[in-house]
Every structure is written in C-alpha cells, then in structure tokens.
Scaffold this motif. Structure first.
Motif, PDB file in Angstrom:
ATOM      1  N   LEU A  34       0.799  -1.219   0.000  1.00  0.00           N
ATOM      2  CA  LEU A  34       0.000   0.000   0.000  1.00  0.00           C
ATOM      3  C   LEU A  34       0.835   1.274   0.000  1.00  0.00           C
ATOM      4  CD1 LEU A  34      -2.723  -1.080   2.596  1.00  0.00           C
ATOM      5  CD2 LEU A  34      -2.996  -0.876   0.112  1.00  0.00           C
ATOM      6  N   GLY A  35       2.143   1.169   0.235  1.00  0.00           N
ATOM      7  CA  GLY A  35       2.997   2.345   0.193  1.00  0.00           C
ATOM      8  C   GLY A  35       3.325   2.956   1.533  1.00  0.00           C
ATOM      9  N   TYR A  36       3.066   2.257   2.639  1.00  0.00           N
ATOM     10  CA  TYR A  36       3.506   2.766   3.945  1.00  0.00           C
ATOM     11  C   TYR A  36       5.033   2.779   3.985  1.00  0.00           C
ATOM     12  CZ  TYR A  36      -1.265   2.676   5.732  1.00  0.00           C
ATOM     13  OH  TYR A  36      -2.606   2.932   5.933  1.00  0.00           O
ATOM     14  N   HIS A  37       5.593   3.741   4.726  1.00  0.00           N
ATOM     15  CA  HIS A  37       7.030   3.994   4.679  1.00  0.00           C
ATOM     16  C   HIS A  37       7.831   3.057   5.591  1.00  0.00           C
ATOM     17  CE1 HIS A  37      10.687   6.108   3.937  1.00  0.00           C
ATOM     18  NE2 HIS A  37      10.764   6.668   5.127  1.00  0.00           N
ATOM     19  N   ARG A  38       7.327   2.840   6.808  1.00  0.00           N
ATOM     20  CA  ARG A  38       8.020   2.002   7.791  1.00  0.00           C
ATOM     21  C   ARG A  38       7.031   1.033   8.422  1.00  0.00           C
ATOM     22  NH1 ARG A  38      12.474   5.504   8.864  1.00  0.00           N
ATOM     23  NH2 ARG A  38      11.874   7.674   8.480  1.00  0.00           N
ATOM     24  N   TYR A  39       7.583  -0.041   8.977  1.00  0.00           N
ATOM     25  CA  TYR A  39       6.785  -0.984   9.749  1.00  0.00           C
ATOM     26  C   TYR A  39       7.558  -1.273  11.034  1.00  0.00           C
ATOM     27  CZ  TYR A  39       3.315  -4.621  10.524  1.00  0.00           C
ATOM     28  OH  TYR A  39       2.263  -5.362  11.025  1.00  0.00           O
ATOM     29  N   TRP A  40       7.064  -0.702  12.139  1.00  0.00           N
ATOM     30  CA  TRP A  40       7.760  -0.811  13.419  1.00  0.00           C
ATOM     31  C   TRP A  40       7.023  -1.762  14.347  1.00  0.00           C
ATOM     32  CZ3 TRP A  40       9.504   4.778  15.189  1.00  0.00           C
ATOM     33  CH2 TRP A  40      10.545   5.202  14.349  1.00  0.00           C
ATOM     34  N   LEU A  41       7.804  -2.471  15.167  1.00  0.00           N
ATOM     35  CA  LEU A  41       7.272  -3.390  16.170  1.00  0.00           C
ATOM     36  C   LEU A  41       7.533  -2.826  17.555  1.00  0.00           C
ATOM     37  CD1 LEU A  41       5.943  -5.889  14.956  1.00  0.00           C
ATOM     38  CD2 LEU A  41       7.895  -5.187  13.544  1.00  0.00           C
ATOM     39  N   VAL A  62       9.502 -10.020   9.746  1.00  0.00           N
ATOM     40  CA  VAL A  62       8.898  -9.049   8.831  1.00  0.00           C
ATOM     41  C   VAL A  62       9.867  -8.694   7.707  1.00  0.00           C
ATOM     42  CG1 VAL A  62       8.048  -6.672   8.656  1.00  0.00           C
ATOM     43  CG2 VAL A  62       7.310  -8.141  10.548  1.00  0.00           C
ATOM     44  N   ALA A  63      11.135  -8.482   8.046  1.00  0.00           N
ATOM     45  CA  ALA A  63      12.117  -8.133   7.014  1.00  0.00           C
ATOM     46  C   ALA A  63      12.259  -9.256   5.991  1.00  0.00           C
ATOM     47  CB  ALA A  63      13.467  -7.821   7.654  1.00  0.00           C
ATOM     48  N   GLY A  64      12.178 -10.495   6.474  1.00  0.00           N
ATOM     49  CA  GLY A  64      12.290 -11.627   5.560  1.00  0.00           C
ATOM     50  C   GLY A  64      11.085 -11.814   4.663  1.00  0.00           C
ATOM     51  N   ALA A  65       9.942 -11.267   5.084  1.00  0.00           N
ATOM     52  CA  ALA A  65       8.707 -11.427   4.313  1.00  0.00           C
ATOM     53  C   ALA A  65       8.435 -10.238   3.398  1.00  0.00           C
ATOM     54  CB  ALA A  65       7.525 -11.613   5.263  1.00  0.00           C
ATOM     55  N   THR A  66       9.274  -9.185   3.462  1.00  0.00           N
ATOM     56  CA  THR A  66       9.090  -7.983   2.653  1.00  0.00           C
ATOM     57  C   THR A  66      10.392  -7.681   1.921  1.00  0.00           C
ATOM     58  OG1 THR A  66       9.710  -6.607   4.560  1.00  0.00           O
ATOM     59  CG2 THR A  66       7.352  -7.010   4.205  1.00  0.00           C
ATOM     60  N   SER A  67      10.349  -6.668   1.052  1.00  0.00           N
ATOM     61  CA  SER A  67      11.560  -6.371   0.281  1.00  0.00           C
ATOM     62  C   SER A  67      11.900  -4.894   0.205  1.00  0.00           C
ATOM     63  CB  SER A  67      11.413  -6.914  -1.145  1.00  0.00           C
ATOM     64  OG  SER A  67      10.292  -6.317  -1.794  1.00  0.00           O
ATOM     65  N   ARG A  68      10.945  -3.994   0.476  1.00  0.00           N
ATOM     66  CA  ARG A  68      11.205  -2.567   0.302  1.00  0.00           C
ATOM     67  C   ARG A  68      10.954  -1.745   1.561  1.00  0.00           C
ATOM     68  NH1 ARG A  68       7.733  -4.011  -3.452  1.00  0.00           N
ATOM     69  NH2 ARG A  68       6.109  -2.650  -2.613  1.00  0.00           N
ATOM     70  N   ILE A  69       9.903  -2.024   2.283  1.00  0.00           N
ATOM     71  CA  ILE A  69       9.502  -1.202   3.406  1.00  0.00           C
ATOM     72  C   ILE A  69      10.577  -1.229   4.500  1.00  0.00           C
ATOM     73  CG2 ILE A  69       8.269  -3.058   4.640  1.00  0.00           C
ATOM     74  CD1 ILE A  69       6.077  -0.961   5.276  1.00  0.00           C
ATOM     75  N   ARG A  70      10.821  -0.083   5.147  1.00  0.00           N
ATOM     76  CA  ARG A  70      11.745  -0.045   6.276  1.00  0.00           C
ATOM     77  C   ARG A  70      11.099  -0.767   7.458  1.00  0.00           C
ATOM     78  NH1 ARG A  70      16.135   3.062   5.521  1.00  0.00           N
ATOM     79  NH2 ARG A  70      16.631   2.740   7.721  1.00  0.00           N
ATOM     80  N   VAL A  71      11.904  -1.466   8.250  1.00  0.00           N
ATOM     81  CA  VAL A  71      11.399  -2.256   9.371  1.00  0.00           C
ATOM     82  C   VAL A  71      12.223  -1.906  10.604  1.00  0.00           C
ATOM     83  CG1 VAL A  71      10.788  -4.561  10.165  1.00  0.00           C
ATOM     84  CG2 VAL A  71      10.925  -4.097   7.712  1.00  0.00           C
ATOM     85  N   GLY A  72      11.540  -1.751  11.749  1.00  0.00           N
ATOM     86  CA  GLY A  72      12.295  -1.365  12.941  1.00  0.00           C
ATOM     87  C   GLY A  72      11.526  -1.521  14.223  1.00  0.00           C
ATOM     88  N   SER A  73      12.072  -0.937  15.281  1.00  0.00           N
ATOM     89  CA  SER A  73      11.537  -1.063  16.639  1.00  0.00           C
ATOM     90  C   SER A  73      10.904   0.241  17.081  1.00  0.00           C
ATOM     91  CB  SER A  73      12.652  -1.434  17.614  1.00  0.00           C
ATOM     92  OG  SER A  73      13.701  -0.470  17.569  1.00  0.00           O
ATOM     93  N   GLY A  74       9.802   0.100  17.790  1.00  0.00           N
ATOM     94  CA  GLY A  74       9.144   1.289  18.313  1.00  0.00           C
ATOM     95  C   GLY A  74       8.630   1.071  19.730  1.00  0.00           C
ATOM     96  N   ALA A  75       9.476   0.877  20.726  1.00  0.00           N
ATOM     97  CA  ALA A  75      10.920   1.062  20.702  1.00  0.00           C
ATOM     98  C   ALA A  75      11.581   0.000  21.563  1.00  0.00           C
ATOM     99  CB  ALA A  75      11.271   2.442  21.272  1.00  0.00           C
ATOM    100  N   VAL A  76      12.892  -0.220  21.353  1.00  0.00           N
ATOM    101  CA  VAL A  76      13.660  -1.038  22.288  1.00  0.00           C
ATOM    102  C   VAL A  76      13.695  -0.338  23.638  1.00  0.00           C
ATOM    103  CG1 VAL A  76      15.968  -1.891  22.842  1.00  0.00           C
ATOM    104  CG2 VAL A  76      15.088  -2.107  20.516  1.00  0.00           C
ATOM    105  N   GLN A  77      13.353  -1.042  24.704  1.00  0.00           N
ATOM    106  CA  GLN A  77      13.327  -0.460  26.052  1.00  0.00           C
ATOM    107  C   GLN A  77      14.719  -0.578  26.665  1.00  0.00           C
ATOM    108  OE1 GLN A  77      10.069  -1.880  28.464  1.00  0.00           O
ATOM    109  NE2 GLN A  77       8.710  -2.044  26.708  1.00  0.00           N
TER     110      GLN A  77
END
Length: 372
Positions: A34-41, A62-77
């Motif tokens: 859909l064009g979302y920029h990031r996907y944070w966990l 998530v990174a292994g299942a996608t190819s373009r979207i940025r993936v990250g943490s929201g947030a590491v404690q």
C-alpha cells in the motif's frame, strides 16, 4: 507526507501468539504493497494480549517477508538490555536486510533520573482543550501504575539479579559509538561490535513527555517520535522540548518529528465505532497494571457507560484522541494533528479484534491519504 505503521502484534480473544505473529507478517506485506514507509514493532512484556515481547525477532520475520519497506523497533526499552546487545542484534538485522532497518530507542525500564522521569503532576486542574481541532486532554500521570507491586515485580523479572539500568543518555551515546566504530574502554582499547559496527541503521528516539527522551534526541541531532497515542495530553510540550533542544547533526541538519496516532477506519462511521468498542477495556487493563489483555470482540467489550467514574477517567484521554470513523473523517483528523505538531511523518497504530478489519483499516487509510 509519509505514513508508517506501529504494530504490537495484538493477540485477540480466542487467539494465540502464533496467530498474532502470522497476522503481523501478513499486515506488513500489505503495508508494503500500500505504500507505507516504515513498519515498526513495539516492545511489550508479560502481557497476555501482545506477542511483540522480542521486537528484534519479529523484525527479522517481517524483514524476511518484505523487500522494500523499512522495518524497525518502536521502541527497544533501554532499561533492560546493554548497548552492545542492542547493536549486535540490530547489526545482524542490517546484515540480512541492508539499508532497511530502523532502531527506535525508548526509556522503558529506566529509573527516573535527575533530568528525567514522568512529567510532574499539574499544579492546577487542567481540562480537555482543542488546539486547531486537535484534542489535548489532561495529562495522564503514570506514577500510580509505575509503583504497583505487580509492575515492580515484572521489572525485576526482566533484569538479571542485581543488575541496575544504565543512564539513558550514556546508553544512547554507547550505541552510537559502537555503530560508528569509535567506542573505547576506559583504558583506551577499541571495542568492535560485529555484526553492528558500520551498520546502516536509522536511529530514532521515542518519547511521551518533554523530559529526558526529547532533550537527549534533540541535543544529539537525532530524529524523534512523539507518542500522541500513549500520552496525548503532553504532545505539544513533547514536540516543543525536542525542537528547543535540537542541535544540527551531519545526518539531520533540521529537526525531524514523527507523531504516533491510534486509528481505526471503516467504510462507515457506525461500523468503525462498533469495531472500536473493545479499546476502552484494553486500555483499562494496561493502566490498572494487568497488562494488555487479549483484545475483546465488540460483543465482549464492556460498556464504558456502566463503568465507575474512576474507570472512565482512567481511559478518557485515550478514547477521546483515537481517530475512528470513515476514511474522510480520519484523514481530516490526522491532517489537523500533522499541522498542529508540524510533524514530518505520522506513525499509525490500529488494533481491532478481527485481523481483516485491521488490514481493511490500513487499506482504506492508504487510499484516502493518497499513498503510492
């Protein structure tokens, strides 16, 4: 203006963690489409209704299942891990998904310091106000929650015996030095984190008040996420404190602000309101120290009207600031939030009992917002 996704990998009533994680992977693929920029966990521990207790592991899925979207943490404690363990984990992620990994850092698990801690109680009663159409409720004080025996016991379970949380600013400086390859011991010996050193991570700081997180991010020229969805009553002070503290850096010559928001979109307002019915009970469980419960169905949801006055007050700020409605209604509200906070990006978190309803909400929002 980009939109991004914050996912807690919620467990619905009647479901389990395995289903929640499969849903997260499915939603991430859809968000990329859909064009979302990031996907944070997010990182949440010891909660029956959330499967994102180990964000680095879920980020790998998530990174292994996608190819373009940025993936990250929201947030590491940062109250629990060491700087080195964080750099090694996210350096490993960057090695397998180069140039796509974000490292979002938060103060969760930290003790209050002289410069930090929760915002003070307001000296005078503060009522709900609107700023150019954006609801700013009275600030919620987490003091009672942070001192509950259950919460304190959970904090101890997350640390090795006798371990004490490090100073937050020092940890962020250590992470930056390890990534840059400039970290040395007190004796001057270099330390090299492999994987980690040289990783092309994008570093973010997340915060819910105008306290230490906002000041640390600003002083180091880092991008900052202000949590309207967690603490809507402090959003303006949070963003202002970050901007006031900002010192330009090589990567970021100007402040970069991302603002989070709770959202639920459906084809019509009545459907959206029905799907949103379980939100109050879910927030109440968190703020009474039980932790996130499995997300109820609309039929299972408690009737907020039947709650005690104290229970309604406990969740009022979250209920009045959730963007619920048709695509047009929600987009109008998010644009007002963007304008009032001067945000560069919005971070959207959507929770519903039915996974298909969550996916549809993000799809409807993407279409109405005009994502590519």
């Amino acid at each position: 203006m980009p939109l991004s996704v914050l996912d807690l990998a919620p467990i619905s009533s009647g479901g389990d963690a395995a289903t929640a994680l499969r849903n997260t992977v499915d939603l991430a693929r859809t968000a990329e489409e859909l064009g979302y920029h990031r996907y944070w966990l997010a990182e949440h521990h010891l909660a029956a209704g959330v499967a994102s207790s180990q964000p680095a592991l879920v980020i790998a899925l998530v990174a292994g299942a996608t190819s373009r979207i940025r993936v990250g943490s929201g947030a590491v404690q940062l109250g629990f891990p060491t700087a080195l363990s964080v750099v090694e984990q996210f350096g490993t992620l960057d090695a397998v998904a180069p140039g796509r990994i974000d490292l979002g850092l938060g103060r969760g698990g930290q003790r209050a310091t002289r410069e930090g801690g929760p915002p003070p109680e307001p000296k005078e009663p503060v009522g709900t106000r609107e700023v150019n159409g954006v609801v700013i409720p009275p600030p919620f004080s987490p003091g009672r929650l942070l001192n509950l025996p259950r919460f304190l016991a959970q904090q101890e379970l997350l640390r090795p015996p006798g371990a004490q949380p490090r100073d937050y600013a020092e940890q962020i400086d250590e992470i930056r030095a390890l990534l840059a390859g400039t970290f040395t011991t007190p004796d001057g010996d270099p330390v090299h984190a492999v994987p980690g050193e040289g990783a092309a991570l994008q570093l973010w700081v997340l915060g819910s008040s105008g306290g230490e997180s906002a000041r640390v991010a600003g002083a180091r020229g880092l991008p900052f996420t202000a949590n309207y969805h967690v603490s809507p009553g402090t959003i303006l002070e949070t963003v202002a404190a970050y901007r006031a503290a900002f010192v330009p850096s090589a990567e970021h010559p100007a402040p970069r602000v991302q603002v989070s928001a709770d959202v639920l979109v459906a084809e019509d307002e009545a459907t959206a309101r029905r799907l949103a019915a379980g939100f109050g009970a879910w927030v109440r469980a968190i703020r009474t120290g039980r932790g996130a419960i499995p997300y109820p169905t609309p039929e299972e949801a408690d009737d907020v009207v039947a709650w005690t006055e104290e229970e309604r007050a406990l969740v009022a700020d979250r209920l009045t600031t959730r963007f619920v409605g048709t695509p047009e209604q929600v987009v109008a509200g998010l644009r007002r939030l963007r304008d009032v906070t001067e945000a560069d990006e919005l971070l959207i978190t959507t929770i519903a009992h039915d996974h298909a309803a969550r996916v549809r909400s993000y799809r409807l929002l993407a279409g109405a917002w005009g994502l590519a």
